[in-house]
Design an enzyme around this catalytic site. Sequence first.
Site, PDB file in Angstrom:
ATOM      1  N   GLU A   1       0.886  -1.174   0.000  1.00 17.10           N
ATOM      2  CA  GLU A   1       0.000   0.000   0.000  1.00 17.10           C
ATOM      3  C   GLU A   1       0.917   1.215   0.000  1.00 17.10           C
ATOM      4  O   GLU A   1       1.469   1.593   1.035  1.00 17.10           O
ATOM      5  CB  GLU A   1      -0.888   0.006   1.247  1.00 17.10           C
ATOM      6  CG  GLU A   1      -1.798  -1.201   1.381  1.00 17.10           C
ATOM      7  CD  GLU A   1      -2.918  -1.229   0.344  1.00 17.10           C
ATOM      8  OE1 GLU A   1      -3.077  -0.234  -0.400  1.00 17.10           O
ATOM      9  OE2 GLU A   1      -3.617  -2.258   0.268  1.00 17.10           O
TER      10      GLU A   1
ATOM     11  N   CYS B   1      -1.987   8.839   2.897  1.00 15.58           N
ATOM     12  CA  CYS B   1      -1.766   8.484   1.495  1.00 15.58           C
ATOM     13  C   CYS B   1      -3.016   8.701   0.650  1.00 15.58           C
ATOM     14  O   CYS B   1      -2.939   8.733  -0.562  1.00 15.58           O
ATOM     15  CB  CYS B   1      -1.280   7.052   1.388  1.00 15.58           C
ATOM     16  SG  CYS B   1      -2.329   5.912   2.280  1.00 15.58           S
TER      17      CYS B   1
END
Length: 490
Positions: A260, A294
């Site tokens: 990720e 993010c």
Amino acid sequence: TPLLNRSLHLLRDQAYINGKWIGGEKNETFPIYNPVNQSVIKNVPDMDVKDTRLAINAASEAFKSFSKTTAKERSDLLRNWYNLMVEHTEELAEILTKENGKSIAESKAEIKYGNSFVEWFSEEARRIEGTILQTPISNRKLLLYKEPIGVAALITPWNFPHAMITRKAAAALAAGCTCVIKPSEETPLTALALADLAEKAGFPHGTVNVITTSLKNSPNVGRELCENPNVKVLSFTGSTAVGKILYKQSASTIKRLCLELGGNASFIVFDSANLDIAVQGAMLSKFRNCGQTCVSANRFFVHSSKFDQFIEMFLSKIQSDIKMGDGSKKEVTHGPLIKESQLNMTRALITDAVEKGAKVHCGGTPLPELGPLFYAPTLITDVTKEMQIYNKEIFGPIAVIHKFETENEVIENSNNTPVGLAGYFYSQDISQIFRVAKQLEVGMVGINEGIISTAEAAFGGVKESGLGREGSRHGVEDFLEIKYVCLGNL
Ligand code: ADP
């Protein structure tokens, strides 16, 4: 504040391997700072490769029996862990705020979110099912089994010290894997608190291990986790740069990878958008955790017909809703950045943009009167391709706002990046909603919503934003192997 003076029972200063609280083999430690004032909260073991092997061996040994537990047994353990996390929310939030700096309200929101994965995977554990297939030859039976893959290494970042661990560990444990967790060097205290609760929940020795390392040792420890053949899957959340290193290193053992990595989310406001809703979403998506996530909105594109009004409304919301300071104080909404390199990067991006002609509408400076790591929420326009900030993942409290005219133009700009994690847009035009959702090159789309992540849905990116999905019923897949069993001549 009275909060911080209370003794915190979950505040540990040793690592957790094979059911024991221990120091590193070399007996070295490193300090964990409170980003609000740089005070040392605790010193924790600075572990290295030997300690990592110890943890991997413990997890391998524990896997032998843990992989044979029933789904119901694992579900119960996860449920116990979840209940303990809920019960200790206040204390976990205090530890999280101390080491990360985010406000208590944000820490509690993260803990609720992080806990939800443990609850979810305690339920999903019992729904990991194989398949009986149609056979092309009548005297055969074809079966697909789902089996836990083995020891899982979990490397996690500092921006969500609780949730990035639970999202991975709960899935791994539900599948029947054991894990070695390496939290960020900035925020290992939350990880140790979670290990403490895992121990109380009754997880057998060696099923959950946490090793702490400084930044100095992280690359060596990371390499060991990639190259050790007893680790069968590596799940990492962090920067794209480190993700690429881990990808390369993992080739040596053909290790299963779940990555990720960074994003570069666009936040598009079309001319039909409801601006009140858009501004509300923008506030959350941009300024949660001071932009250090993010999935933060990284590039705002606002239709020319709404541009001035959006900026005016966004500005006034920033001024009325954001109260910066020591996150442990109740009235504070936003704390400091996590570390000096984050502040320096934020400052450098603004300096460069301003030198090249960007217009600052608010902020644009650090706030040293609050502490060394505070940076004012910033809104800038007139950003051009020549500026470093143009196509970079900012990871700070800076909203860059561009003007656009057509749908095609904004989709092209939005997709013009090597990464694709989240994307957001605001529109009341139903055909446009389906058209744009389909064309955005991202793993997750928020339409008229700025915060979309939840345990039920699949989290993950396309392009260089990573591999695999977390949460949802797909979250366990990274931790499972499929075994095909053919019974012949029946
Ligand atoms: P950020 O830039 O947001 O701090 P990083 O990708 O550097 O993100 O950090 C995420 C996690 O990766 C942390 O746990 C960190 O310790 C770890 N890490 C950093 N460098 C390496 C490396 N070379 N190998 C393995 N892990 C690393």
